[in-house]
Design a protein around this motif. Structure first.
Motif, PDB file in Angstrom:
ATOM      1  N   ARG A  50      42.692 -51.425 -58.404  1.00  0.00           N
ATOM      2  CA  ARG A  50      42.885 -52.861 -58.638  1.00  0.00           C
ATOM      3  C   ARG A  50      43.741 -53.486 -57.557  1.00  0.00           C
ATOM      4  O   ARG A  50      43.346 -54.467 -56.922  1.00  0.00           O
ATOM      5  CB  ARG A  50      43.511 -53.093 -60.014  1.00  0.00           C
ATOM      6  CG  ARG A  50      43.706 -54.589 -60.333  1.00  0.00           C
ATOM      7  CD  ARG A  50      44.563 -54.821 -61.546  1.00  0.00           C
ATOM      8  NE  ARG A  50      45.892 -54.246 -61.340  1.00  0.00           N
ATOM      9  CZ  ARG A  50      46.710 -53.910 -62.336  1.00  0.00           C
ATOM     10  NH1 ARG A  50      46.338 -54.072 -63.596  1.00  0.00           N
ATOM     11  NH2 ARG A  50      47.895 -53.414 -62.075  1.00  0.00           N
ATOM     12  N   ASP A  51      44.928 -52.938 -57.326  1.00  0.00           N
ATOM     13  CA  ASP A  51      45.873 -53.584 -56.429  1.00  0.00           C
ATOM     14  C   ASP A  51      45.544 -53.356 -54.959  1.00  0.00           C
ATOM     15  O   ASP A  51      45.579 -54.297 -54.171  1.00  0.00           O
ATOM     16  CB  ASP A  51      47.297 -53.098 -56.731  1.00  0.00           C
ATOM     17  CG  ASP A  51      47.734 -53.428 -58.156  1.00  0.00           C
ATOM     18  OD1 ASP A  51      47.059 -54.234 -58.832  1.00  0.00           O
ATOM     19  OD2 ASP A  51      48.742 -52.863 -58.606  1.00  0.00           O
ATOM     20  N   VAL A  52      45.220 -52.128 -54.587  1.00  0.00           N
ATOM     21  CA  VAL A  52      44.950 -51.826 -53.182  1.00  0.00           C
ATOM     22  C   VAL A  52      43.535 -52.272 -52.788  1.00  0.00           C
ATOM     23  O   VAL A  52      43.360 -52.999 -51.813  1.00  0.00           O
ATOM     24  CB  VAL A  52      45.156 -50.324 -52.881  1.00  0.00           C
ATOM     25  CG1 VAL A  52      44.799 -50.003 -51.434  1.00  0.00           C
ATOM     26  CG2 VAL A  52      46.598 -49.912 -53.183  1.00  0.00           C
ATOM     27  N   LEU A  53      42.518 -51.835 -53.555  1.00  0.00           N
ATOM     28  CA  LEU A  53      41.137 -52.172 -53.194  1.00  0.00           C
ATOM     29  C   LEU A  53      40.688 -53.539 -53.707  1.00  0.00           C
ATOM     30  O   LEU A  53      39.695 -54.075 -53.239  1.00  0.00           O
ATOM     31  CB  LEU A  53      40.172 -51.096 -53.694  1.00  0.00           C
ATOM     32  CG  LEU A  53      40.275 -49.736 -53.021  1.00  0.00           C
ATOM     33  CD1 LEU A  53      39.160 -48.815 -53.518  1.00  0.00           C
ATOM     34  CD2 LEU A  53      40.242 -49.830 -51.496  1.00  0.00           C
ATOM     35  N   GLY A  54      41.376 -54.080 -54.699  1.00  0.00           N
ATOM     36  CA  GLY A  54      41.045 -55.424 -55.176  1.00  0.00           C
ATOM     37  C   GLY A  54      39.929 -55.498 -56.192  1.00  0.00           C
ATOM     38  O   GLY A  54      39.361 -56.574 -56.400  1.00  0.00           O
ATOM     39  N   LEU A  55      39.593 -54.380 -56.855  1.00  0.00           N
ATOM     40  CA  LEU A  55      38.587 -54.453 -57.918  1.00  0.00           C
ATOM     41  C   LEU A  55      39.165 -55.238 -59.092  1.00  0.00           C
ATOM     42  O   LEU A  55      40.377 -55.331 -59.268  1.00  0.00           O
ATOM     43  CB  LEU A  55      38.160 -53.057 -58.366  1.00  0.00           C
ATOM     44  CG  LEU A  55      37.457 -52.198 -57.312  1.00  0.00           C
ATOM     45  CD1 LEU A  55      37.017 -50.867 -57.918  1.00  0.00           C
ATOM     46  CD2 LEU A  55      36.264 -52.914 -56.700  1.00  0.00           C
TER      47      LEU A  55
ATOM     48  N   LEU B 124      37.251 -54.812 -41.664  1.00  0.00           N
ATOM     49  CA  LEU B 124      38.527 -54.814 -40.951  1.00  0.00           C
ATOM     50  C   LEU B 124      39.628 -55.481 -41.771  1.00  0.00           C
ATOM     51  O   LEU B 124      40.790 -55.042 -41.762  1.00  0.00           O
ATOM     52  CB  LEU B 124      38.370 -55.474 -39.585  1.00  0.00           C
ATOM     53  CG  LEU B 124      37.426 -54.739 -38.628  1.00  0.00           C
ATOM     54  CD1 LEU B 124      37.230 -55.536 -37.341  1.00  0.00           C
ATOM     55  CD2 LEU B 124      37.903 -53.328 -38.342  1.00  0.00           C
ATOM     56  N   ALA B 125      39.281 -56.523 -42.517  1.00  0.00           N
ATOM     57  CA  ALA B 125      40.261 -57.173 -43.399  1.00  0.00           C
ATOM     58  C   ALA B 125      40.707 -56.219 -44.499  1.00  0.00           C
ATOM     59  O   ALA B 125      41.899 -56.152 -44.838  1.00  0.00           O
ATOM     60  CB  ALA B 125      39.672 -58.448 -43.993  1.00  0.00           C
ATOM     61  N   MET B 126      39.775 -55.462 -45.060  1.00  0.00           N
ATOM     62  CA  MET B 126      40.123 -54.492 -46.091  1.00  0.00           C
ATOM     63  C   MET B 126      40.972 -53.369 -45.507  1.00  0.00           C
ATOM     64  O   MET B 126      41.907 -52.891 -46.151  1.00  0.00           O
ATOM     65  CB  MET B 126      38.870 -53.934 -46.762  1.00  0.00           C
ATOM     66  CG  MET B 126      38.226 -54.901 -47.741  1.00  0.00           C
ATOM     67  SD  MET B 126      39.317 -55.336 -49.121  1.00  0.00           S
ATOM     68  CE  MET B 126      39.427 -53.759 -49.974  1.00  0.00           C
ATOM     69  N   GLN B 127      40.671 -52.945 -44.294  1.00  0.00           N
ATOM     70  CA  GLN B 127      41.476 -51.903 -43.660  1.00  0.00           C
ATOM     71  C   GLN B 127      42.930 -52.380 -43.515  1.00  0.00           C
ATOM     72  O   GLN B 127      43.867 -51.641 -43.823  1.00  0.00           O
ATOM     73  CB  GLN B 127      40.888 -51.526 -42.305  1.00  0.00           C
ATOM     74  CG  GLN B 127      41.611 -50.363 -41.647  1.00  0.00           C
ATOM     75  CD  GLN B 127      40.942 -49.935 -40.357  1.00  0.00           C
ATOM     76  OE1 GLN B 127      40.370 -50.752 -39.628  1.00  0.00           O
ATOM     77  NE2 GLN B 127      40.985 -48.651 -40.067  1.00  0.00           N
TER      78      GLN B 127
ATOM     79  N   ILE C 136      44.549 -52.438 -47.044  1.00  0.00           N
ATOM     80  CA  ILE C 136      44.839 -51.084 -47.524  1.00  0.00           C
ATOM     81  C   ILE C 136      46.077 -50.534 -46.823  1.00  0.00           C
ATOM     82  O   ILE C 136      46.980 -49.994 -47.453  1.00  0.00           O
ATOM     83  CB  ILE C 136      43.605 -50.186 -47.320  1.00  0.00           C
ATOM     84  CG1 ILE C 136      42.478 -50.623 -48.261  1.00  0.00           C
ATOM     85  CG2 ILE C 136      43.944 -48.713 -47.514  1.00  0.00           C
ATOM     86  CD1 ILE C 136      41.094 -50.175 -47.836  1.00  0.00           C
ATOM     87  N   GLN C 137      46.128 -50.707 -45.529  1.00  0.00           N
ATOM     88  CA  GLN C 137      47.267 -50.207 -44.764  1.00  0.00           C
ATOM     89  C   GLN C 137      48.558 -50.941 -45.131  1.00  0.00           C
ATOM     90  O   GLN C 137      49.646 -50.364 -45.062  1.00  0.00           O
ATOM     91  CB  GLN C 137      46.966 -50.275 -43.272  1.00  0.00           C
ATOM     92  CG  GLN C 137      45.902 -49.269 -42.871  1.00  0.00           C
ATOM     93  CD  GLN C 137      45.431 -49.389 -41.432  1.00  0.00           C
ATOM     94  OE1 GLN C 137      45.510 -50.447 -40.825  1.00  0.00           O
ATOM     95  NE2 GLN C 137      44.923 -48.294 -40.896  1.00  0.00           N
ATOM     96  N   SER C 138      48.454 -52.198 -45.574  1.00  0.00           N
ATOM     97  CA  SER C 138      49.655 -52.947 -45.971  1.00  0.00           C
ATOM     98  C   SER C 138      50.293 -52.357 -47.225  1.00  0.00           C
ATOM     99  O   SER C 138      51.466 -52.606 -47.500  1.00  0.00           O
ATOM    100  CB  SER C 138      49.316 -54.430 -46.189  1.00  0.00           C
ATOM    101  OG  SER C 138      48.672 -54.634 -47.445  1.00  0.00           O
ATOM    102  N   PHE C 139      49.540 -51.554 -47.981  1.00  0.00           N
ATOM    103  CA  PHE C 139      50.067 -50.857 -49.157  1.00  0.00           C
ATOM    104  C   PHE C 139      50.590 -49.469 -48.799  1.00  0.00           C
ATOM    105  O   PHE C 139      50.976 -48.705 -49.681  1.00  0.00           O
ATOM    106  CB  PHE C 139      48.984 -50.716 -50.227  1.00  0.00           C
ATOM    107  CG  PHE C 139      48.747 -51.970 -51.023  1.00  0.00           C
ATOM    108  CD1 PHE C 139      49.454 -52.210 -52.200  1.00  0.00           C
ATOM    109  CD2 PHE C 139      47.818 -52.905 -50.607  1.00  0.00           C
ATOM    110  CE1 PHE C 139      49.230 -53.358 -52.935  1.00  0.00           C
ATOM    111  CE2 PHE C 139      47.587 -54.063 -51.337  1.00  0.00           C
ATOM    112  CZ  PHE C 139      48.297 -54.295 -52.505  1.00  0.00           C
TER     113      PHE C 139
END
Length: 194
Positions: free
Chosen positions: A31-36, A104-107, A110-113
């Motif tokens: 939920r938090d990292v991947l945004g599902l 690239l936005a998701m990468q 994800i890295q921001s977490f």
């Protein structure tokens, strides 16, 4: 006439399910990292179908196309060794995004977490992907289709029967040595008549 009833079309995937170490930790990642979207789920005291006493939480995340990825948090029957990182060939789950910009936005997200997301990696001119591991040792791939995706897979489909035959001939000896001829030659057996 075939001895088998006619196959009915399979509509799609309802859910793919995996064991998780901890529901809250898994919810954080998906939920938090991947945004599902926020998950739903149930707690059951017995294993459905067997009646075995093994309380578990079954968590479901729905994706935009209506399909789910699901997890079982069943600490009573969990083997800690299962949560070691799995090799990509052994198990991974690939989510699809719409574009390279989204990938690239998701990468970056994800890295921001604090989660490492490797790539992008090009795969034979049909997809480009990034890779990370979830808290359960499952490799997660985010991928998008390159412009020649359908052309590449379509060309592969046209010659696949021969490709499979050649592969089987090339690898049979190694597989028989490793798994035994009976395991390689066996097809699914029909259940015993009740």
């Amino acid at each position: 006439m075939s001895e088998h009833p006619q196959a009915r079309p399979i509509k799609g995937v309802h859910h793919t399910a995996f064991r998780c170490r901890d529901a809250a930790q898994t919810i954080w990642f998906y939920r938090d990292v991947l945004g599902l979207v926020d998950p739903t789920g149930v707690v059951l005291e017995e294993v459905t179908g067997t009646g075995e006493n093994d309380p578990y939480m079954h968590v479901f995340f729905q994706m935009k196309n209506g399909e789910y990825i699901a997890f079982f948090d069943a600490p009573g029957s969990a083997d800690p060794d299962w949560f070691a990182r799995k090799e990509s060939f052994d198990m991974h789950y690939a989510f699809e995004v719409a574009s390279e910009e989204d990938l690239l936005a998701m990468q970056a997200r994800i890295q921001s977490f604090g989660v490492t997301a490797l790539g992008p990696v090009d795969h034979h001119d049909f997809v480009r992907s990034i890779y990370m591991y979830d808290p359960n040792g499952i490799q997660i791939e985010l991928t998008y289709r390159l412009p020649d995706h359908d052309k590449v897979l379509g060309a592969a489909a046209a010659t696949f029967d021969q490709l499979l035959a050649d592969w089987q001939a090339r690898t049979r000896e190694e597989k028989v040595a490793k798994f035994g001829a009976e395991a390689i030659d066996r097809r699914a057996r029909r259940p015993a008549q009740v």
